[in-house]
Design a protein around this motif. Structure first.
Motif, short mmCIF file in Angstrom:
data_model
loop_
_atom_site.label_atom_id
_atom_site.label_comp_id
_atom_site.label_asym_id
_atom_site.label_seq_id
_atom_site.Cartn_x
_atom_site.Cartn_y
_atom_site.Cartn_z
N CYS A 126 -5.91 36.05 -4.42
CA CYS A 126 -5.30 35.06 -3.62
C CYS A 126 -4.49 35.27 -2.37
CB CYS A 126 -4.97 33.90 -4.52
SG CYS A 126 -3.26 34.52 -5.44
N GLU A 136 -11.09 34.22 -9.75
CA GLU A 136 -10.18 33.94 -8.47
C GLU A 136 -10.17 32.67 -7.87
OE1 GLU A 136 -11.53 35.46 -4.64
OE2 GLU A 136 -12.35 37.31 -5.70
N PRO A 185 -4.13 27.33 -6.23
CA PRO A 185 -4.38 28.30 -7.07
C PRO A 185 -4.67 27.67 -8.49
CG PRO A 185 -1.95 28.60 -6.44
CD PRO A 185 -2.68 27.67 -5.69
N ILE A 208 3.13 28.41 -7.56
CA ILE A 208 3.10 29.35 -8.66
C ILE A 208 3.26 28.32 -9.82
CG2 ILE A 208 4.16 31.14 -9.73
CD1 ILE A 208 4.58 32.29 -6.75
N ASP A 213 -5.69 35.10 -11.70
CA ASP A 213 -6.20 34.61 -10.36
C ASP A 213 -6.25 36.27 -9.71
OD1 ASP A 213 -7.02 34.19 -7.80
OD2 ASP A 213 -5.49 32.44 -7.80
N VAL A 269 3.53 37.65 -9.70
CA VAL A 269 2.99 38.24 -8.51
C VAL A 269 2.48 39.64 -8.44
CG1 VAL A 269 2.95 38.34 -5.97
CG2 VAL A 269 3.34 36.19 -7.00
N VAL A 305 -2.20 29.86 -15.83
CA VAL A 305 -2.36 31.09 -14.85
C VAL A 305 -1.13 32.00 -15.01
CG1 VAL A 305 -3.00 31.99 -12.63
CG2 VAL A 305 -3.63 29.68 -13.47
N PHE A 360 -0.98 36.29 -10.42
CA PHE A 360 -1.71 35.89 -9.18
C PHE A 360 -1.54 37.45 -8.50
CE2 PHE A 360 1.09 32.77 -10.31
CZ PHE A 360 0.13 31.58 -10.41
#
Length: 311
Positions: free
Chosen positions: A9, A205, A268, A24, A6, A58, A32, A35
């Motif tokens: 975000c 995204e 997400p 998440i 992604d 992340v 995914v 992020f």
């Protein structure tokens, strides 16, 4: 399983921050891997940093969004640089320019000056920058030509610019990231523009919690506890007992997301809906596009200090 990244975000958004652990996990369970979480003002950079310290998936991004230019402190730029000094894994974002209904309330020359400083910082740090642009693509291109090129890359997030400008932006180092907002364009226009984007510059995204894809209701994930989904609306849907976040088996009542309140939060995991749409426009398989966009994102985000390392 498909691998996805992604590319933009906002898991630090107050509307979903408390739900970030569940969001998440659910998105990771669908494939995914990372992020890119973009801060927007001095007020939320610490939340982005904390998320990045808590979750290996992340990728933190720090920037001053054009909507918050008026509220910046006299020391905002020094503070921003300190965040990068203390967070080697960070990229730059969300920054940009906006002449839309919200952006036109903010002095445009100030927006340009704040963007210029941050683009110069991205070049100095040799890191990619995620850029917001609404009705100001000519101004953005002019500034990027003046400052560029950008070897570390610039992400044109939720790109809705013209097909004709794609080549000019590409020459300067731009990548083109697509979210659910793409579905707001006329399909023929979206297809023409997508076909102009070089394959090695395509990213996907969600812009979560915004940009809910206008897909069939039963294909979407919803944010648990979303207050925009009223009891009456929830009564017309069936909540999945497995994820606690997907509303399914109800397309006969609510055909697609355009029938939902505008405030409905985006999850997400809905990057899969963006993937499906973009793949259909490009006339390739979703497996091909998933791997292509993932490799593009990994290449772009493999800067020094990054959590994402090119294999």
């Amino acid at each position: 399983m498909l691998r996805l990244l992604d590319a933009h975000c906002h898991l630090q958004d107050p509307r979903i921050l408390s739900k970030a652990p569940h969001l998440i996990k659910t998105a990771q369970d669908t494939g995914v891997a990372y992020f890119a979480v973009n801060g927007v003002s001095e007020q939320d950079w610490h939340s982005v940093k904390q998320l990045a310290e808590t979750y290996p998936s992340v990728i933190p991004c720090f920037g001053l969004h054009p909507w918050f230019v008026k509220e910046r402190s006299p020391n905002w730029f020094q503070t921003l640089k300190e965040y990068f000094d203390s967070t080697p894994s960070a990229a730059v974002g969300e920054i940009g320019v906006d002449k839309g209904s919200h952006g036109k309330k903010i002095d445009f020359s100030e927006q340009i000056e704040v963007l210029r400083q941050q683009l110069e910082l991205a070049k100095e740090l040799n890191k990619p920058a995620s850029v917001h642009c609404v009705r100001a693509f000519g101004d953005l291109l002019e500034l990027m030509k003046f400052l560029g090129p950008f070897p570390a890359g610039v992400i044109l997030h939720s790109y809705l610019g013209s097909a004709e400008m794609v080549h000019e932006f590409s020459k300067l180092g731009a990548y083109f990231s697509f979210s659910g907002f793409l579905m707001s364009l006329k399909a023929s226009k979206a297809k023409k523009m997508l076909k102009m984007v070089p394959p090695d510059r395509i990213l996907l995204e969600t812009d979560a919690p915004d940009a809910l894809p206008m897909s069939n209701i039963d294909s979407l994930y919803f944010v648990e506890g979303d207050t925009s989904l009223t009891e009456e609306l929830l009564a017309q849907t069936t909540t999945s007992s497995t994820s606690g976040s997907s509303l399914g088996n109800s397309s006969h009542v609510l055909a697609d997301a355009s029938m939902l309140p505008k405030e409905t939060l985006n999850h997400p995991a809905n990057i899969h809906n963006v993937l499906d749409y973009v793949a259909s426009m490009l006339e390739i398989t979703k497996e091909e596009l998933a791997e292509l966009s993932y490799q593009n994102a990994v290449r772009l985000l493999s800067y020094e200090g990054s959590k994402v390392l090119q294999k």
